[in-house]
Design a protein around this motif. Structure first.
Motif, PDB file in Angstrom:
ATOM      1  N   LEU A 159      16.169  31.780  42.393  1.00  0.00           N
ATOM      2  CA  LEU A 159      16.129  32.366  43.735  1.00  0.00           C
ATOM      3  C   LEU A 159      16.386  33.862  43.735  1.00  0.00           C
ATOM      4  O   LEU A 159      16.493  34.482  44.791  1.00  0.00           O
ATOM      5  N   LYS A 160      16.526  34.426  42.525  1.00  0.00           N
ATOM      6  CA  LYS A 160      16.689  35.872  42.367  1.00  0.00           C
ATOM      7  C   LYS A 160      17.921  36.394  43.108  1.00  0.00           C
ATOM      8  O   LYS A 160      17.861  37.364  43.868  1.00  0.00           O
ATOM      9  N   ALA A 161      19.040  35.727  42.861  1.00  0.00           N
ATOM     10  CA  ALA A 161      20.316  36.132  43.450  1.00  0.00           C
ATOM     11  C   ALA A 161      21.207  36.743  42.374  1.00  0.00           C
ATOM     12  O   ALA A 161      21.265  36.246  41.251  1.00  0.00           O
ATOM     13  N   SER A 162      21.916  37.793  42.744  1.00  0.00           N
ATOM     14  CA  SER A 162      22.829  38.456  41.817  1.00  0.00           C
ATOM     15  C   SER A 162      24.233  37.872  41.970  1.00  0.00           C
ATOM     16  O   SER A 162      24.917  38.136  42.963  1.00  0.00           O
ATOM     17  N   VAL A 163      24.641  37.046  41.012  1.00  0.00           N
ATOM     18  CA  VAL A 163      25.938  36.384  41.036  1.00  0.00           C
ATOM     19  C   VAL A 163      26.549  36.454  39.645  1.00  0.00           C
ATOM     20  O   VAL A 163      25.852  36.262  38.645  1.00  0.00           O
ATOM     21  N   SER A 164      27.864  36.716  39.576  1.00  0.00           N
ATOM     22  CA  SER A 164      28.592  36.655  38.302  1.00  0.00           C
ATOM     23  C   SER A 164      29.219  35.268  38.173  1.00  0.00           C
ATOM     24  O   SER A 164      29.820  34.773  39.128  1.00  0.00           O
ATOM     25  N   PHE A 165      29.083  34.661  37.001  1.00  0.00           N
ATOM     26  CA  PHE A 165      29.583  33.301  36.808  1.00  0.00           C
ATOM     27  C   PHE A 165      30.728  33.293  35.808  1.00  0.00           C
ATOM     28  O   PHE A 165      30.681  33.986  34.779  1.00  0.00           O
ATOM     29  N   VAL A 166      31.751  32.485  36.125  1.00  0.00           N
ATOM     30  CA  VAL A 166      32.953  32.404  35.295  1.00  0.00           C
ATOM     31  C   VAL A 166      33.269  30.936  35.038  1.00  0.00           C
ATOM     32  O   VAL A 166      33.341  30.132  35.979  1.00  0.00           O
ATOM     33  N   LEU A 167      33.484  30.589  33.780  1.00  0.00           N
ATOM     34  CA  LEU A 167      33.902  29.234  33.418  1.00  0.00           C
ATOM     35  C   LEU A 167      35.419  29.182  33.445  1.00  0.00           C
ATOM     36  O   LEU A 167      36.093  29.908  32.712  1.00  0.00           O
ATOM     37  N   GLY A 168      35.978  28.354  34.317  1.00  0.00           N
ATOM     38  CA  GLY A 168      37.429  28.284  34.402  1.00  0.00           C
ATOM     39  C   GLY A 168      37.888  27.353  35.503  1.00  0.00           C
ATOM     40  O   GLY A 168      37.109  26.922  36.354  1.00  0.00           O
ATOM     41  N   ASP A 169      39.174  27.063  35.492  1.00  0.00           N
ATOM     42  CA  ASP A 169      39.788  26.157  36.468  1.00  0.00           C
ATOM     43  C   ASP A 169      40.374  26.992  37.608  1.00  0.00           C
ATOM     44  O   ASP A 169      41.409  27.639  37.441  1.00  0.00           O
ATOM     45  N   TRP A 170      39.689  27.007  38.730  1.00  0.00           N
ATOM     46  CA  TRP A 170      40.059  27.800  39.896  1.00  0.00           C
ATOM     47  C   TRP A 170      40.263  29.261  39.524  1.00  0.00           C
ATOM     48  O   TRP A 170      39.345  29.929  39.113  1.00  0.00           O
ATOM     49  N   PHE A 171      41.497  29.779  39.600  1.00  0.00           N
ATOM     50  CA  PHE A 171      41.734  31.219  39.397  1.00  0.00           C
ATOM     51  C   PHE A 171      42.123  31.562  37.956  1.00  0.00           C
ATOM     52  O   PHE A 171      42.407  32.726  37.662  1.00  0.00           O
ATOM     53  N   SER A 172      42.133  30.580  37.067  1.00  0.00           N
ATOM     54  CA  SER A 172      42.766  30.770  35.756  1.00  0.00           C
ATOM     55  C   SER A 172      42.141  31.875  34.904  1.00  0.00           C
ATOM     56  O   SER A 172      42.839  32.476  34.079  1.00  0.00           O
ATOM     57  N   GLN A 173      40.866  32.171  35.085  1.00  0.00           N
ATOM     58  CA  GLN A 173      40.193  33.166  34.249  1.00  0.00           C
ATOM     59  C   GLN A 173      39.890  34.472  34.992  1.00  0.00           C
ATOM     60  O   GLN A 173      39.114  35.289  34.493  1.00  0.00           O
ATOM     61  N   LEU A 174      40.534  34.681  36.127  1.00  0.00           N
ATOM     62  CA  LEU A 174      40.203  35.845  36.951  1.00  0.00           C
ATOM     63  C   LEU A 174      41.186  36.996  36.809  1.00  0.00           C
ATOM     64  O   LEU A 174      40.989  38.051  37.413  1.00  0.00           O
ATOM     65  N   GLY A 175      42.240  36.806  36.029  1.00  0.00           N
ATOM     66  CA  GLY A 175      43.213  37.878  35.844  1.00  0.00           C
ATOM     67  C   GLY A 175      43.787  38.328  37.172  1.00  0.00           C
ATOM     68  O   GLY A 175      44.213  37.524  37.997  1.00  0.00           O
ATOM     69  N   GLY A 176      43.785  39.655  37.393  1.00  0.00           N
ATOM     70  CA  GLY A 176      44.317  40.190  38.637  1.00  0.00           C
ATOM     71  C   GLY A 176      43.244  40.541  39.650  1.00  0.00           C
ATOM     72  O   GLY A 176      43.516  41.273  40.609  1.00  0.00           O
ATOM     73  N   ASP A 177      42.033  40.019  39.484  1.00  0.00           N
ATOM     74  CA  ASP A 177      40.943  40.346  40.400  1.00  0.00           C
ATOM     75  C   ASP A 177      41.276  39.897  41.821  1.00  0.00           C
ATOM     76  O   ASP A 177      41.852  38.836  42.039  1.00  0.00           O
ATOM     77  N   ARG A 178      40.878  40.729  42.780  1.00  0.00           N
ATOM     78  CA  ARG A 178      41.104  40.417  44.190  1.00  0.00           C
ATOM     79  C   ARG A 178      39.800  40.513  44.974  1.00  0.00           C
ATOM     80  O   ARG A 178      38.886  41.250  44.597  1.00  0.00           O
ATOM     81  N   TYR A 179      39.746  39.784  46.069  1.00  0.00           N
ATOM     82  CA  TYR A 179      38.516  39.639  46.843  1.00  0.00           C
ATOM     83  C   TYR A 179      38.824  39.781  48.328  1.00  0.00           C
ATOM     84  O   TYR A 179      39.959  39.578  48.768  1.00  0.00           O
ATOM     85  N   GLN A 180      37.771  40.093  49.099  1.00  0.00           N
ATOM     86  CA  GLN A 180      37.917  40.103  50.557  1.00  0.00           C
ATOM     87  C   GLN A 180      37.695  38.709  51.158  1.00  0.00           C
ATOM     88  O   GLN A 180      38.168  38.419  52.249  1.00  0.00           O
ATOM     89  N   LEU A 181      36.962  37.864  50.425  1.00  0.00           N
ATOM     90  CA  LEU A 181      36.641  36.532  50.923  1.00  0.00           C
ATOM     91  C   LEU A 181      36.642  35.533  49.776  1.00  0.00           C
ATOM     92  O   LEU A 181      36.035  35.779  48.727  1.00  0.00           O
ATOM     93  N   ILE A 182      37.326  34.414  49.979  1.00  0.00           N
ATOM     94  CA  ILE A 182      37.278  33.291  49.051  1.00  0.00           C
ATOM     95  C   ILE A 182      36.779  32.080  49.820  1.00  0.00           C
ATOM     96  O   ILE A 182      37.314  31.744  50.881  1.00  0.00           O
TER      97      ILE A 182
END
Length: 284
Positions: A159-182
Protein backbone atom coordinates in the motif's frame (compact mmCIF):
# COMPACT_ATOMS: atom_id res chain seq x y z
CA UNK A 1 -27.72 -30.84 -3.04
CA UNK A 2 -25.40 -33.41 -4.64
CA UNK A 3 -22.12 -32.24 -6.15
CA UNK A 4 -22.43 -31.90 -9.96
CA UNK A 5 -20.25 -34.33 -11.90
CA UNK A 6 -19.22 -31.70 -14.45
CA UNK A 7 -18.23 -28.09 -13.86
CA UNK A 8 -21.48 -26.09 -13.61
CA UNK A 9 -22.27 -22.54 -14.60
CA UNK A 10 -22.13 -19.68 -12.08
CA UNK A 11 -25.77 -20.09 -11.07
CA UNK A 12 -25.34 -23.82 -10.54
CA UNK A 13 -22.15 -23.37 -8.53
CA UNK A 14 -23.83 -20.87 -6.22
CA UNK A 15 -26.91 -23.06 -5.82
CA UNK A 16 -24.68 -25.96 -4.81
CA UNK A 17 -22.69 -23.79 -2.38
CA UNK A 18 -25.63 -22.09 -0.66
CA UNK A 19 -26.76 -25.44 0.69
CA UNK A 20 -23.49 -25.59 2.62
CA UNK A 21 -22.51 -22.04 3.59
CA UNK A 22 -23.95 -18.52 3.64
CA UNK A 23 -24.63 -17.27 0.15
CA UNK A 24 -22.73 -14.03 0.79
CA UNK A 25 -19.62 -16.08 1.60
CA UNK A 26 -20.16 -18.26 -1.47
CA UNK A 27 -20.28 -15.20 -3.71
CA UNK A 28 -17.06 -13.80 -2.23
CA UNK A 29 -15.27 -17.12 -2.72
CA UNK A 30 -16.53 -17.53 -6.29
CA UNK A 31 -15.44 -13.99 -7.14
CA UNK A 32 -12.03 -14.85 -5.73
CA UNK A 33 -11.77 -17.99 -7.87
CA UNK A 34 -12.98 -16.25 -11.04
CA UNK A 35 -11.15 -12.98 -10.27
CA UNK A 36 -14.23 -11.02 -11.23
CA UNK A 37 -16.48 -8.30 -9.86
CA UNK A 38 -19.82 -8.78 -8.14
CA UNK A 39 -21.47 -7.13 -11.15
CA UNK A 40 -19.98 -9.68 -13.56
CA UNK A 41 -21.06 -12.53 -11.29
CA UNK A 42 -24.64 -11.25 -11.37
CA UNK A 43 -24.66 -10.40 -15.08
CA UNK A 44 -23.48 -13.76 -16.42
CA UNK A 45 -25.07 -16.55 -14.33
CA UNK A 46 -24.90 -18.84 -17.37
CA UNK A 47 -21.09 -18.55 -17.69
CA UNK A 48 -19.57 -21.98 -17.11
CA UNK A 49 -16.64 -22.65 -14.78
CA UNK A 50 -13.77 -24.71 -16.11
CA UNK A 51 -12.62 -27.83 -14.28
CA UNK A 52 -9.81 -26.04 -12.42
CA UNK A 53 -12.11 -23.26 -11.23
CA UNK A 54 -14.75 -25.74 -10.14
CA UNK A 55 -12.22 -27.81 -8.17
CA UNK A 56 -10.82 -24.70 -6.47
CA UNK A 57 -14.29 -23.43 -5.61
CA UNK A 58 -15.37 -26.78 -4.15
CA UNK A 59 -12.23 -26.88 -2.01
CA UNK A 60 -12.85 -23.37 -0.66
CA UNK A 61 -16.50 -24.15 0.09
CA UNK A 62 -15.52 -27.29 2.00
CA UNK A 63 -12.95 -25.39 4.02
CA UNK A 64 -15.45 -22.62 4.80
CA UNK A 65 -18.01 -25.26 5.76
CA UNK A 66 -15.41 -26.57 8.25
CA UNK A 67 -15.18 -23.09 9.76
CA UNK A 68 -12.15 -21.43 8.17
CA UNK A 69 -12.61 -17.64 7.94
CA UNK A 70 -13.34 -16.25 4.49
CA UNK A 71 -10.58 -13.68 4.96
CA UNK A 72 -7.99 -16.42 5.38
CA UNK A 73 -9.37 -18.35 2.42
CA UNK A 74 -9.01 -15.41 0.05
CA UNK A 75 -6.00 -13.92 1.82
CA UNK A 76 -7.29 -10.43 2.51
CA UNK A 77 -9.79 -8.26 4.35
CA UNK A 78 -10.78 -4.65 3.78
CA UNK A 79 -9.99 -2.11 6.50
CA UNK A 80 -10.77 1.59 6.20
CA UNK A 81 -11.40 1.15 2.48
CA UNK A 82 -8.13 -0.63 1.71
CA UNK A 83 -7.35 -4.33 1.14
CA UNK A 84 -5.02 -5.87 3.73
CA UNK A 85 -3.36 -9.22 3.30
CA UNK A 86 -4.14 -11.56 6.20
CA UNK A 87 -3.32 -15.10 7.21
CA UNK A 88 -3.28 -17.37 10.27
CA UNK A 89 -0.38 -15.40 11.81
CA UNK A 90 -2.55 -12.31 12.35
CA UNK A 91 -6.02 -11.34 13.51
CA UNK A 92 -8.58 -10.48 10.86
CA UNK A 93 -9.22 -6.70 10.98
CA UNK A 94 -12.71 -5.80 12.22
CA UNK A 95 -14.77 -2.74 11.29
CA UNK A 96 -15.09 -1.71 14.94
CA UNK A 97 -11.31 -1.21 15.10
CA UNK A 98 -11.70 1.64 12.62
CA UNK A 99 -12.84 3.68 15.63
CA UNK A 100 -9.18 3.94 16.61
CA UNK A 101 -8.45 5.55 13.24
CA UNK A 102 -11.34 8.00 13.63
CA UNK A 103 -10.12 9.04 17.07
CA UNK A 104 -6.56 9.50 15.86
CA UNK A 105 -7.71 11.68 12.96
CA UNK A 106 -10.00 13.70 15.21
CA UNK A 107 -7.20 14.45 17.66
CA UNK A 108 -4.21 14.73 15.31
CA UNK A 109 -5.55 15.30 11.81
CA UNK A 110 -4.50 18.96 11.84
CA UNK A 111 -1.16 18.46 13.60
CA UNK A 112 2.07 18.08 11.58
CA UNK A 113 4.77 15.47 12.18
CA UNK A 114 2.88 13.49 14.81
CA UNK A 115 4.90 10.62 16.28
CA UNK A 116 2.59 7.59 16.45
CA UNK A 117 3.12 4.17 18.01
CA UNK A 118 0.95 1.16 17.16
CA UNK A 119 1.32 -1.63 19.71
CA UNK A 120 0.59 -5.21 18.64
CA UNK A 121 0.28 -4.22 14.99
CA UNK A 122 -0.66 -7.67 13.65
CA UNK A 123 -1.57 -7.20 9.97
CA UNK A 124 -0.45 -3.57 10.20
CA UNK A 125 -3.98 -2.32 9.55
CA UNK A 126 -3.77 0.50 12.10
CA UNK A 127 -0.19 1.58 11.44
CA UNK A 128 -0.47 1.47 7.66
CA UNK A 129 -3.81 3.28 7.63
CA UNK A 130 -2.54 6.00 9.95
CA UNK A 131 0.58 6.46 7.84
CA UNK A 132 -1.56 6.87 4.73
CA UNK A 133 -4.21 9.10 6.33
CA UNK A 134 -1.58 11.25 8.09
CA UNK A 135 1.27 11.33 5.55
CA UNK A 136 3.32 13.76 7.66
CA UNK A 137 3.23 11.43 10.67
CA UNK A 138 6.14 9.31 11.85
CA UNK A 139 4.59 5.88 12.50
CA UNK A 140 6.22 3.00 14.38
CA UNK A 141 4.59 -0.43 14.66
CA UNK A 142 5.51 -3.08 17.24
CA UNK A 143 4.66 -6.76 17.44
CA UNK A 144 6.15 -9.67 19.37
CA UNK A 145 5.44 -12.08 16.51
CA UNK A 146 8.00 -12.17 13.72
CA UNK A 147 5.43 -13.82 11.45
CA UNK A 148 2.92 -11.04 12.11
CA UNK A 149 5.52 -8.36 11.39
CA UNK A 150 6.27 -9.95 8.03
CA UNK A 151 2.58 -9.67 7.13
CA UNK A 152 2.48 -6.04 8.31
CA UNK A 153 5.62 -5.19 6.36
CA UNK A 154 4.15 -6.76 3.24
CA UNK A 155 1.00 -4.68 3.65
CA UNK A 156 3.00 -1.49 4.10
CA UNK A 157 4.97 -2.24 0.93
CA UNK A 158 1.85 -3.18 -1.02
CA UNK A 159 0.00 0.00 0.00
CA UNK A 160 3.09 2.21 -0.18
CA UNK A 161 2.98 3.33 3.44
CA UNK A 162 6.01 4.58 5.35
CA UNK A 163 6.11 2.69 8.66
CA UNK A 164 9.00 1.64 10.94
CA UNK A 165 8.63 -1.88 12.32
CA UNK A 166 10.01 -3.17 15.62
CA UNK A 167 10.06 -6.76 16.89
CA UNK A 168 9.37 -6.71 20.61
CA UNK A 169 6.95 -7.14 23.49
CA UNK A 170 5.02 -3.87 23.83
CA UNK A 171 7.55 -1.16 24.85
CA UNK A 172 10.51 -3.44 25.56
CA UNK A 173 12.57 -2.50 22.48
CA UNK A 174 11.76 1.21 22.32
CA UNK A 175 14.29 2.55 24.81
CA UNK A 176 13.39 6.10 25.79
CA UNK A 177 11.41 6.91 22.64
CA UNK A 178 8.34 9.07 23.17
CA UNK A 179 5.26 9.66 21.04
CA UNK A 180 2.32 12.04 20.76
CA UNK A 181 -0.10 9.16 20.15
CA UNK A 182 -0.15 5.49 21.12
CA UNK A 183 -2.84 3.20 19.73
CA UNK A 184 -3.33 -0.43 20.66
CA UNK A 185 -5.69 -3.26 19.85
CA UNK A 186 -4.18 -5.80 22.27
CA UNK A 187 -5.47 -9.22 23.35
CA UNK A 188 -8.44 -8.63 25.65
CA UNK A 189 -10.44 -11.88 25.77
CA UNK A 190 -10.54 -13.80 29.06
CA UNK A 191 -8.48 -16.96 28.79
CA UNK A 192 -11.45 -19.20 29.61
CA UNK A 193 -13.99 -17.45 27.38
CA UNK A 194 -15.99 -20.08 25.47
CA UNK A 195 -16.07 -17.83 22.40
CA UNK A 196 -12.42 -18.71 21.81
CA UNK A 197 -13.63 -22.11 20.62
CA UNK A 198 -16.36 -20.81 18.31
CA UNK A 199 -16.64 -19.47 14.78
CA UNK A 200 -13.79 -17.77 12.94
CA UNK A 201 -11.96 -17.11 16.21
CA UNK A 202 -10.97 -20.79 16.39
CA UNK A 203 -8.59 -20.21 13.48
CA UNK A 204 -7.05 -16.93 14.65
CA UNK A 205 -3.83 -16.80 16.73
CA UNK A 206 -4.72 -17.39 20.38
CA UNK A 207 -1.84 -15.24 21.62
CA UNK A 208 -3.44 -12.25 19.87
CA UNK A 209 -6.80 -12.86 21.56
CA UNK A 210 -6.51 -14.01 25.18
CA UNK A 211 -4.92 -12.01 28.01
CA UNK A 212 -5.27 -13.55 31.44
CA UNK A 213 -8.28 -14.67 33.48
CA UNK A 214 -10.22 -11.40 32.94
CA UNK A 215 -8.71 -10.39 29.61
CA UNK A 216 -7.13 -7.31 31.19
CA UNK A 217 -3.47 -8.33 31.55
CA UNK A 218 -2.16 -6.64 28.39
CA UNK A 219 -4.43 -3.62 28.73
CA UNK A 220 -3.08 -3.12 32.26
CA UNK A 221 0.53 -3.47 31.12
CA UNK A 222 0.09 -0.93 28.33
CA UNK A 223 -1.71 1.60 30.51
CA UNK A 224 0.98 1.36 33.21
CA UNK A 225 3.94 1.65 30.84
CA UNK A 226 2.59 4.15 28.30
CA UNK A 227 3.34 7.33 30.33
CA UNK A 228 7.06 6.62 30.00
CA UNK A 229 6.66 6.76 26.22
CA UNK A 230 4.25 9.67 25.80
CA UNK A 231 5.14 13.30 25.33
CA UNK A 232 3.31 15.68 27.69
CA UNK A 233 -0.12 16.19 26.16
CA UNK A 234 0.05 12.89 24.30
CA UNK A 235 -2.84 10.42 24.05
CA UNK A 236 -3.31 6.70 24.52
CA UNK A 237 -6.25 4.92 22.84
CA UNK A 238 -6.90 1.22 23.52
CA UNK A 239 -9.53 -1.09 22.07
CA UNK A 240 -11.11 -3.49 24.59
CA UNK A 241 -13.99 -5.89 25.16
CA UNK A 242 -17.68 -5.02 25.27
CA UNK A 243 -17.80 -5.15 29.10
CA UNK A 244 -14.34 -3.79 29.96
CA UNK A 245 -14.72 -0.02 29.56
CA UNK A 246 -15.11 0.74 33.25
CA UNK A 247 -12.15 -1.48 34.16
CA UNK A 248 -9.95 0.13 31.51
CA UNK A 249 -10.91 3.62 32.67
CA UNK A 250 -9.80 2.51 36.12
CA UNK A 251 -6.44 1.34 34.73
CA UNK A 252 -5.95 4.70 33.04
CA UNK A 253 -6.86 6.54 36.24
CA UNK A 254 -4.38 4.47 38.24
CA UNK A 255 -1.65 5.27 35.68
CA UNK A 256 -2.23 9.01 36.08
CA UNK A 257 -4.02 9.86 32.82
CA UNK A 258 -6.39 12.80 32.44
CA UNK A 259 -9.43 13.45 30.22
CA UNK A 260 -10.26 9.74 30.40
CA UNK A 261 -13.09 8.78 28.05
CA UNK A 262 -14.67 5.74 26.43
CA UNK A 263 -16.02 5.84 22.87
CA UNK A 264 -18.71 3.65 21.30
CA UNK A 265 -18.31 1.43 18.24
CA UNK A 266 -20.72 0.95 15.34
CA UNK A 267 -22.96 -1.20 17.53
CA UNK A 268 -23.21 1.40 20.31
CA UNK A 269 -20.82 -0.52 22.60
CA UNK A 270 -18.01 1.23 24.48
CA UNK A 271 -15.13 -0.24 22.48
CA UNK A 272 -12.19 2.18 22.90
CA UNK A 273 -11.01 3.94 26.04
CA UNK A 274 -8.23 6.45 26.31
CA UNK A 275 -6.71 9.32 28.14
CA UNK A 276 -4.23 12.15 27.88
CA UNK A 277 -0.86 12.16 29.60
CA UNK A 278 -0.12 15.64 30.90
CA UNK A 279 3.33 14.80 32.19
CA UNK A 280 2.58 15.63 35.81
CA UNK A 281 4.87 13.82 38.18
CA UNK A 282 6.65 10.57 37.52
CA UNK A 283 4.85 7.79 35.66
CA UNK A 284 3.82 5.06 38.07
Amino acid sequence: MDTPDAAPDIAGALNWARARIAVVDARVLLRHVLQCSAARLAAYPEARLDEREWAEFRSLIERREAGEPVAYLIGEREFYGRPFMVGPAVLIPRPDTELLIELALAHFGDKPRTRILDLGTGSGALAVTLALELPDADVTAVDRSREALLVAMANAARLKASVSFVLGDWFSQLGGDRYQLIVANPPYVAAGDPHLGEGDVRFEPGTALAAGPQGLDDLAAIAAQAPRHLEPGGWLFMEHGYDQAAAVRGLLTDAGFSSITSWKDLGGIERVSGGQWLGRGEPR
